[in-house]
Design a protein around this motif. Structure first.
Motif, PDB file in Angstrom:
ATOM      1  N   ALA A  86       0.838  -1.207   0.000  1.00  0.00           N
ATOM      2  CA  ALA A  86       0.000   0.000   0.000  1.00  0.00           C
ATOM      3  C   ALA A  86       0.870   1.253   0.000  1.00  0.00           C
ATOM      4  O   ALA A  86       0.538   2.253  -0.654  1.00  0.00           O
ATOM      5  N   ILE A 105      -1.403  -7.528  -3.152  1.00  0.00           N
ATOM      6  CA  ILE A 105      -2.370  -7.208  -2.095  1.00  0.00           C
ATOM      7  C   ILE A 105      -3.545  -8.192  -2.170  1.00  0.00           C
ATOM      8  O   ILE A 105      -4.036  -8.692  -1.151  1.00  0.00           O
ATOM      9  N   SER A 121      -8.931  -6.084  -5.333  1.00  0.00           N
ATOM     10  CA  SER A 121      -7.522  -5.817  -5.657  1.00  0.00           C
ATOM     11  C   SER A 121      -7.152  -6.357  -7.030  1.00  0.00           C
ATOM     12  O   SER A 121      -6.418  -5.704  -7.801  1.00  0.00           O
TER      13      SER A 121
END
Length: 264
Positions: A86, A105, A121
C-alpha cells in the motif's frame, strides 16, 4: 484451481528521483541490490533488513516498499506485507509496480480468505494491466470461492435456524416434562404426607385406646361386701354392748375407795 503465487520480480532503481542527492541514490541502490541478492538466496529476513535500510535513505521509494513487501510476504507476514504494498502505491511509481502491488495485495487477502477484498484488488490490477493473465486467473478463483462461501453460509444459516428451532422445541418439551414431573412429585409427597398423618392419627388413637384399657385394668376394683345388713346390725349391737361393759367397769374402778393402813 490453483492460485497463482506472488509476483516476486524485484525492481531496482533506474533513475534518480527529483530532489534526491547522488549520495542518497547510491545508498538506496546499494541496499536494494544487496536485498535483492539475499532474496534470490531465499534469505528473506536479511533481505528485509536491507530494504528497510534503503527506506531509511529514501522513504519515498516505491521500489524499496514493494520489495520489502515481497520479503515480508515470503515470511508469511501478510498484514505487514500488505502495508508495504500500500505504501508503494502512494508514491508515484511505474505502472508495472502499481499493477504488481495490487496483485500481491489481492494475494494477501486470498491467504486470509477475504474473497471480496481480493476480488477488488485483482480488478484494480487488471485496470492498470488488462493483459495480466495471472490477475485474471486469481480473480476468477476468488469469485468462485466467494460464491461457494455465500452458498455454504446460507445453507448453514438455514440449518442453524432449523437446529435452533429443534433445540427450542426439545427445550420446551423437556421443560414441560420437568414441570409434570415436579407436579407428580408434589402430589406424591402430598399423598405420602396425608398417609403418614392418617397413620399417625390411627397410631395415636390406638395408643390412647391401649392406654385407656391399661388404666382400666390398673384401676382398683371395689372390695366385695362380706357382711349383709343383719350381720352388720348384730355387729354394731355387739360393739355397743362391749362398750357399755367397759364403761361400767371403768365406773367401778373409779368409785372404789383407797384402802388405808391399819393403825395399831
Amino acid at each position: 484451481m490453483k492460485v497463482i503465487s506472488l509476483k516476486y520480480c524485484l525492481f531496482i532503481i533506474a533513475a534518480v528521483l527529483a530532489g534526491t542527492s547522488t549520495y542518497a541514490q547510491n545508498g538506496v541502490n546499494k541496499y536494494i541490490r544487496k536485498g535483492n541478492a539475499l532474496y534470490e538466496k531465499q534469505q528473506y529476513s536479511d533481505a528485509e533488513a536491507n530494504y528497510k535500510k534503503a527506506l531509511e535513505q529514501n522513504g519515498q521509494s516505491a521500489i524499496s516498499s514493494y520489495n520489502l513487501g515481497n520479503s515480508l510476504y515470503q515470511q508469511k507476514r501478510y498484514d505487514d506485507a500488505r502495508a508495504q504494498y500500500a505504501n508503494s502505491l502512494k508514491v508515484d511509481g511505474k505502472p508495472d509496480i502499481k499493477s504488481n502491488a495490487d496483485y500481491n495485495i489481492g494475494n494477501t487477502y486470498m491467504e486470509a480468505k477475504k474473497w471480496e477484498e481480493s476480488i477488488k484488488s485483482y480488478k484494480q490490477a487488471l485496470k492498470i494491466n488488462p493483459a495480466d493473465e495471472d490477475a485474471r486467473y486469481n480473480l476468477a478463483y476468488a469469485q468462485t470461492m466467494l460464491k461457494k462461501q455465500q452458498n455454504d453460509g446460507g445453507g448453514n444459516d438455514k440449518n442453524k435456524d432449523k437446529n435452533k428451532d429443534k433445540n427450542k422445541d426439545q427445550k420446551d418439551k423437556n421443560k414441560d416434562q420437568d414441570k409434570n414431573k415436579d407436579q407428580q412429585n408434589k402430589d406424591q409427597n402430598k399423598d405420602n404426607k396425608d398417609n403418614k398423618d392418617n397413620k399417625d392419627k390411627n397410631k395415636d388413637q390406638q395408643n390412647k385406646d391401649k392406654n385407656k384399657d391399661q388404666e382400666e385394668k390398673q384401676k382398683p376394683e371395689p372390695m366385695p361386701s362380706k357382711m349383709n345388713k343383719q350381720e352388720a346390725e348384730r355387729l354394731l349391737q355387739a360393739l355397743a354392748q362391749e362398750e357399755k361393759k367397759l364403761q361400767d367397769k371403768a365406773k367401778k374402778v373409779k368409785g372404789q375407795p383407797v384402802p388405808v393402813e391399819k393403825d395399831w
